[in-house]
Design a protein around this motif. Structure first.
Motif, mmCIF file in Angstrom:
data_model
loop_
_atom_site.group_PDB
_atom_site.id
_atom_site.type_symbol
_atom_site.label_atom_id
_atom_site.label_comp_id
_atom_site.label_asym_id
_atom_site.label_seq_id
_atom_site.Cartn_x
_atom_site.Cartn_y
_atom_site.Cartn_z
ATOM 1 N N TYR A 1 -0.907 6.266 -3.383
ATOM 2 C CA TYR A 1 -0.697 5.746 -2.194
ATOM 3 C C TYR A 1 -1.307 4.248 -2.189
ATOM 4 N N PHE A 2 -2.333 3.911 -2.628
ATOM 5 C CA PHE A 2 -2.746 2.621 -2.375
ATOM 6 C C PHE A 2 -3.717 1.867 -3.461
ATOM 7 N N HIS B 1 -7.611 7.721 -6.611
ATOM 8 C CA HIS B 1 -6.219 8.320 -6.755
ATOM 9 C C HIS B 1 -6.456 9.735 -6.777
ATOM 10 N N ASP C 1 -0.607 -1.468 -0.299
ATOM 11 C CA ASP C 1 0.279 -0.360 -0.100
ATOM 12 C C ASP C 1 0.923 -0.257 -1.487
ATOM 13 N N ILE D 1 -0.805 3.574 5.620
ATOM 14 C CA ILE D 1 0.032 3.647 4.601
ATOM 15 C C ILE D 1 0.525 5.115 4.470
ATOM 16 N N MET D 2 -0.274 6.104 4.511
ATOM 17 C CA MET D 2 0.122 7.422 4.323
ATOM 18 C C MET D 2 1.030 7.999 5.759
ATOM 19 N N TYR E 1 4.428 6.806 4.826
ATOM 20 C CA TYR E 1 4.862 7.327 3.540
ATOM 21 C C TYR E 1 5.261 8.593 3.586
ATOM 22 N N ARG F 1 -6.207 3.038 5.025
ATOM 23 C CA ARG F 1 -5.524 4.292 4.249
ATOM 24 C C ARG F 1 -4.455 5.291 5.164
ATOM 25 N N ASP G 1 4.257 17.138 0.657
ATOM 26 C CA ASP G 1 4.818 16.445 -0.402
ATOM 27 C C ASP G 1 4.699 17.115 -1.430
ATOM 28 N N THR H 1 -5.826 11.645 -3.727
ATOM 29 C CA THR H 1 -4.975 11.722 -2.975
ATOM 30 C C THR H 1 -3.881 12.754 -3.515
ATOM 31 N N SER I 1 2.509 2.890 -2.111
ATOM 32 C CA SER I 1 2.886 4.260 -2.031
ATOM 33 C C SER I 1 4.133 4.541 -2.783
#
Length: 454
Positions: free
Chosen positions: A264-265, A304, A274, A157-158, A161, A154, A234, A307, A276
């Motif tokens: 994100y995933f 989700h 991924d 991926i973050m 991004y 996780r 973000d 996130t 994202s």
């Protein structure tokens, strides 16, 4: 920022299922619980550096050591990345910040006992390893590139991004720590009222708990730099959620907000796919580019929902997200502050009276000004300190009326004492540390690791 959720693998038929999922958290008052989470920075006692994941003095070794207290290991690709015991868990933030997600408990005496026993267990394992732990909102000494990364799919991926959507997201991941409380709601109307009160007062909690005045060994010009970081992480998933204050707000409106938060995933078969920047709305239609032809499960929706990072977050319960981490007595004080305000009807009414005529501009001025000025931020004819004192008073009365007593006959308002002292003095934890930095510490942040460690 916990791991994949433990929600049943039920296919989502449409938007109504998402609304139903959120609303299913409502429960009668006698079943309302308190779930407290806190994060802390590990450091090696010899050189103050954050521990890596691997090695004899690494975070994985620490997690394995904690299994002697009955914690069960959780693995990802054969590595221990978390622990569970009963309804509690120990997990890792991206740079190895150690997080306790406490069990849902009846009262704050249990919360403080849970926190205390957790810190004792951690100390029993960490001390022989030459590790210590510090509660603050921002890592006071080390640069971003000096922070380790934990091997969680996780976070990879973050990590890739974040720089596309803000300049401080990687700092949020690696150099911040917080204390949060998760609170139940009784109905949709109760959720709306609690959401509005807690969003409006979140900057007050940020001010009271402000404890992140140092970056890379020097004062950074903020009292809660952690709070400032969220303003440039973000914009698509943070902030004050102005729509919560609009007429007609309820579960449906929050679902629409979450559907617009970029993904994100997708987590499948132990792997993170991924996605994202992609849209959950497309996923509902079976058109997610990262996972074409598939439609989401309820578990994906639960993932989700974790996130989005607004100041107050709705899952099946409300999560207060405004406070810097701190020493053990402030870990108990944060849930006490919010329980006193939100779990007693008279207190909730009084808190709503305090904030109901705040304008949108005023709410944003509080959010934007508090990271720098905290309690000294001007507001109307006074300062945030006035709001903080009123809020603490309302909370203390709410806790007294709850009348949950410990063995000595004291109610839960005792846990507000550390915050009452700061409010009385009109200063924040950050300002106290700055006084030490400019005085006895002689311009060196290193003493923070001994004087304020758990």
């Amino acid at each position: 920022m916990s791991g994949p959720s433990h929600v049943k693998e039920v296919a989502i038929e449409g938007r109504a299922d998402l609304v139903e999922f959120l609303s299913s958290g409502a429960r009668p008052r006698e079943d309302w619980k308190i779930g407290t989470e806190h994060e802390k920075f590990g450091f090696r006692t010899d050189d103050l550096r954050p521990p890596t994941f691997d090695g004899d003095r690494g975070i994985e070794a620490l997690l394995k050591g904690l299994t002697r207290f009955g914690w069960q290991p959780v693995e990802e690709h054969g590595r221990v990345i978390a622990l569970t015991r009963d309804q509690a868990s120990v997990s890792l933030e991206p740079a190895g910040q150690l997080e306790l997600s406490g069990a849902p408990l009846e009262n704050l005496h249990q919360t403080c006992s849970e926190t205390s026993s957790h810190l004792k267990e951690v100390r029993a394992v960490a001390e022989p390893m030459g590790l210590g732990f510090l509660g603050m909102g921002f890592q006071p000494k080390w640069r971003r590139d000096e922070m380790p990364w934990m091997p969680k799919g996780r976070y990879k991926i973050m990590r890739e991004y974040m720089p596309k959507v803000g300049s401080l997201g990687l700092d949020m991941m690696t150099r911040t720590s917080t204390v949060q409380v998760n609170l139940d709601v009784g109905s949709e109307a109760d959720m709306v009222k609690k959401f509005r009160v807690s969003l409006a007062l979140q900057p007050i909690a940020t001010a009271l708990f402000a404890d992140s005045p140092f970056t890379e060994g020097k004062p950074n010009g903020y009292l809660s730099y952690r709070s400032h970081i969220w303003t440039d992480t973000d914009a698509g998933r943070t902030g004050l959620l102005d729509f919560v204050f609009e007429d007609g707000f309820g579960y449906e409106r929050y679902v629409d907000y979450l559907l617009d938060v970029p993904m994100y995933f997708v987590y499948r078969d132990g792997e993170y796919i991924d996605a994202s920047g992609q849209s959950f709305r497309d996923y509902l239609d079976g058109k997610l580019p990262a996972y074409p032809g598939h439609r989401p499960l309820l578990r994906d929706w639960a993932d989700h929902s974790t996130t989005a990072f607004p100041e107050v977050r709705l899952k099946k319960y409300l999560e207060m997200r405004g406070a810097d981490s701190g020493p053990w007595n402030r870990i108990c004080a944060l849930p006490a502050f919010w329980i006193g305000l939100l779990y007693d009807d008279a207190a909730l009414d009084a808190a709503w009276d305090l904030v109901k005529d705040f304008t949108l501009e005023e709410r944003h001025a509080l959010r934007d000004g508090v990271p720098r000025q905290a309690l000294k931020l001007p507001f109307r004819n006074g300062t945030v300190l006035d709001l903080a004192r009123k809020s603490l008073e309302i909370s203390a009365h709410g806790l007294a009326r709850r009348a949950r007593l410990n063995r000595n006959g004291a109610d839960e308002s005792i846990y507000l004492d550390p915050m009452m002292e700061f409010a009385e003095a009109g200063i924040t934890p950050a300002e106290r540390k700055l006084e030490l930095f400019h005085g006895p510490w002689g311009g060196n942040v290193d003493p923070v690791f001994t004087e304020f460690a758990y």
